[in-house]
Design an enzyme around this catalytic site. Structure first.
Site, PDB file in Angstrom:
ATOM      1  N   GLY A   1       0.831  -1.214   0.000  1.00 52.72           N
ATOM      2  CA  GLY A   1       0.000   0.000   0.000  1.00 52.72           C
ATOM      3  C   GLY A   1       0.856   1.251   0.000  1.00 52.72           C
ATOM      4  O   GLY A   1       1.976   1.277  -0.514  1.00 52.72           O
ATOM      5  N   GLY A   2       0.328   2.283   0.636  1.00 51.29           N
ATOM      6  CA  GLY A   2       1.025   3.572   0.668  1.00 51.29           C
ATOM      7  C   GLY A   2       2.383   3.492   1.335  1.00 51.29           C
ATOM      8  O   GLY A   2       3.233   4.373   1.148  1.00 51.29           O
TER       9      GLY A   2
ATOM     10  N   GLY B   1      22.382  13.459 -31.046  1.00 50.10           N
ATOM     11  CA  GLY B   1      21.894  13.994 -29.779  1.00 50.10           C
ATOM     12  C   GLY B   1      22.633  13.390 -28.601  1.00 50.10           C
ATOM     13  O   GLY B   1      22.809  14.020 -27.560  1.00 50.10           O
ATOM     14  N   ALA B   2      23.095  12.149 -28.800  1.00 45.76           N
ATOM     15  CA  ALA B   2      23.790  11.475 -27.704  1.00 45.76           C
ATOM     16  C   ALA B   2      25.080  12.209 -27.347  1.00 45.76           C
ATOM     17  O   ALA B   2      25.450  12.288 -26.174  1.00 45.76           O
ATOM     18  CB  ALA B   2      24.069  10.035 -28.097  1.00 45.76           C
TER      19      ALA B   2
END
Ligand code: HXC
Length: 518
Positions: free
Chosen positions: A173-174, A408-409
């Site tokens: 859960g949380g 871009g690398a």
């Protein structure tokens, strides 16, 4: 005080009650599940006799509503305190599953909050050992409030003190959000798991059958989700891992990482670096061999090894000083950058930058991974995280281009234009807008269409492009990199370069915070 008198006897009785409540029975109950007890874990974690427990005698505030049994053992299911790890002060909380499943009620939460506040106030790392059934059901909103205050402190402490989470049982859960907000998550195979909604809810909502392990076991989080940075076969080794990890960190963001004399013999082996990158640009090699030959012997400690293995990140030492290493891995997907590798490296860079750990980038990357899957899932946004993280980092930043630095690398992987302090390249480096095959198919589209043997022509043109355009000397001559170096000189060059950057200071315009593309 009269040691035979009532006052002293009352004092001893209380201690005796404590020992019985938290004694061998509880240990056995936990050991039977293949797990260590909260206190056994603490004993292994800290230097001998250095642990001081706080709030050992507090009692639960759980109301007896008739729902579930209430265990009134001193401590309310969590052990907190401080001790020393390799001589340095560290705070800890360790949940005790033997007390109401380690569930978190108001008092339990208050104890965790106490050590969180102390750790932040004194500037010491904090380790959270999680083994809990989550919010204590009987305490309702008091549990939720407690959790939320813990999350708030995790966030307030982020980037100020190192925060490490060990998941040594359930985190359901949380409860998963506190570990997720910390810097590093450790898990143990078979006994630990993390999920927001358990197998029963999955069955109910989606009609799917899944086991605890399939849904949130250590391997799942190490390989698929990336939530776990380190996984181990057993708790003892996980604890050793935490200690090793801490050895690279300063206690807080105002300090430098500790110097550790590693007595390296490395200088004898570095000639091997010349032979690692194959002549054939399409042949893979293992970048971890390069890392291990450059840094101090035996000092590499890899982070998130199983997640996005096309990029390698981890800590190491150069001449005894901690560095963070980011390296494209040609052995996996040719070292291409994709969504997961961008996220993995960006988070690592931000951690190092927060804690004054200089960055070494080893680059060999053909570019970004193309395709619908990557574009639909936001490679633009996620790749931007890597760019953002590199660019905003103000720690010393050095790049060595081992082979490919295309497109871009080249820009993203710590180029000088985004603040890289030094950029070196090996003679095997290929630096250009795109790879040879792609480049010639655009530049010679017409010629290739009309050629008798287009494949042969493309191969010839690509070889010419590789030697004449995509070599490191053009970038060197034009000042886009600092120097083409002999691979065997790499360690020496890096030691000197990082030394020059020891007093690096970057004056930044004031702002609340940047807006990293999340
Ligand atoms: C109170 C709890 C408890 C809880 C376990 N126990 N979880 N008591 N609140 N949340 C108690 C059990 O009643 C039992 O008590 C003892 O702990 C041991 O639990 P077992 O179930 O016997 O152990 P095991 O079989 O090992 O199973 C462990 C478990 C299971 C998988 C964790 O207990 C479980 O599913 N618990 C609930 C998990 C959960 O859904 N938690 C709430 C999540 S929601 P006795 O007396 O028999 O020894 C949440 C919201 C937080 O956390 C939101 C924050 C924003």
């Amino acid at each position: 005080m009269d040691i035979n008198g009532k006052i002293y006897k009352d004092f001893l009785n209380r201690i005796e009650r404590f020992k019985i409540q938290n004694g061998p029975d509880k240990m056995h109950k936990q050991n039977a599940k293949g797990k260590l007890h909260a206190r056994e874990r603490i004993a292994l974690l800290f230097d001998e006799d250095s642990f001081e427990e706080l709030d050992a005698f507090v009692t639960s505030a759980t109301p007896d509503t008739g729902f579930g049994k209430i265990d009134e053992a001193f401590g309310d299911g969590v052990v907190i305190g401080h001790g020393r790890i390799n001589g340095r002060i560290v705070y800890v909380y360790s949940q005790d599953f033997t007390v109401m499943g380690g569930s978190l009620g108001a008092v339990h939460a208050k104890k965790i909050i106490k050590v969180q506040d102390l750790a932040l106030r004194v500037g010491a790392p904090i380790i959270g050992i999680n083994d809990s059934g989550g919010a204590r059901i009987q305490e309702g909103v008091a549990s939720l409030s407690g959790y939320t205050s813990i999350f708030h402190r995790n966030i307030q402490s982020s980037g100020i003190i190192p925060q490490i989470s060990m998941i040594l049982g359930p985190a359901a859960g949380g409860a998963v959000y506190s570990p997720a907000l910390t810097d590093f998550v450790f898990m143990v195979k078979k006994t630990s798991f993390m999920f927001l909604t358990g197998p029963d809810v999955v069955k109910e909502v989606l009609n799917e059958d899944v086991s605890f392990d399939e849904l949130g076991g250590a391997e799942v989080h190490a390989k698929k989700s990336g939530v776990a940075n380190f996984i181990y076969e057993d708790e003892e080794n996980a604890i050793l891992g935490v200690k090793k990890l801490l050895s690279f960190f300063p206690s807080n963001n105002m300090a430098n990482p500790p110097y550790i004399d590693t007595k390296t013999e490395q200088e004898k082996n570095i000639d091997k670096l010349r032979a690692i990158v194959p002549d054939d640009p399409n042949k893979p090699y293992d970048v971890k061999k390069v890392i291990k030959l450059i840094i101090d012997q035996g000092s590499f400690f890899e982070v998130s090894e199983l997640f996005a293995p096309n990029i390698v990140v981890g800590f190491g030492r150069l001449q005894g000083k901690a560095i963070g290493i980011i390296a494209n891995q040609p052995k996996v997907l040719a070292g291409v950058i994709d969504i997961n590798s961008s996220i993995k490296a960006a988070r690592f860079i931000r951690f190092c930058d927060s804690f004054n750990i200089p960055l070494l980038t080893l680059e060999d990357v053909p570019g970004f991974l193309p395709g619908l899957d990557q574009e639909y899932n936001g490679i633009i946004k996620h790749g931007a995280k890597l760019l953002f993280a590199y660019s905003e980092a103000t720690v010393p930043k050095i790049t060595v281009i081992l082979r490919k630095a295309y497109g871009g690398a080249f820009c993203v992987m710590n180029s000088k234009n985004i603040g890289g302090d030094y950029s070196f390249a090996w003679p095997t480096a290929e630096i250009a807008v795109m790879g040879p095959e792609g480049a010639v198919s655009i530049l010679y589209k017409k010629e290739l269409r009309e050629a008798e043997d287009p494949k042969k022509l493309q191969k010839e043109l690509a070889a010419k492009y590789r030697s004449e355009i995509a070599n490191p000397y053009i970038a060197d001559e034009k000042g886009y990199i600092d120097e083409v170096i002999d691979p065997a000189e790499t360690r020496k060059k890096l030691i000197t370069a990082f030394e020059t950057l020891e007093n690096k200071y970057v004056d930044q315009p004031s702002r609340k915070h940047g807006n990293i593309p999340l």
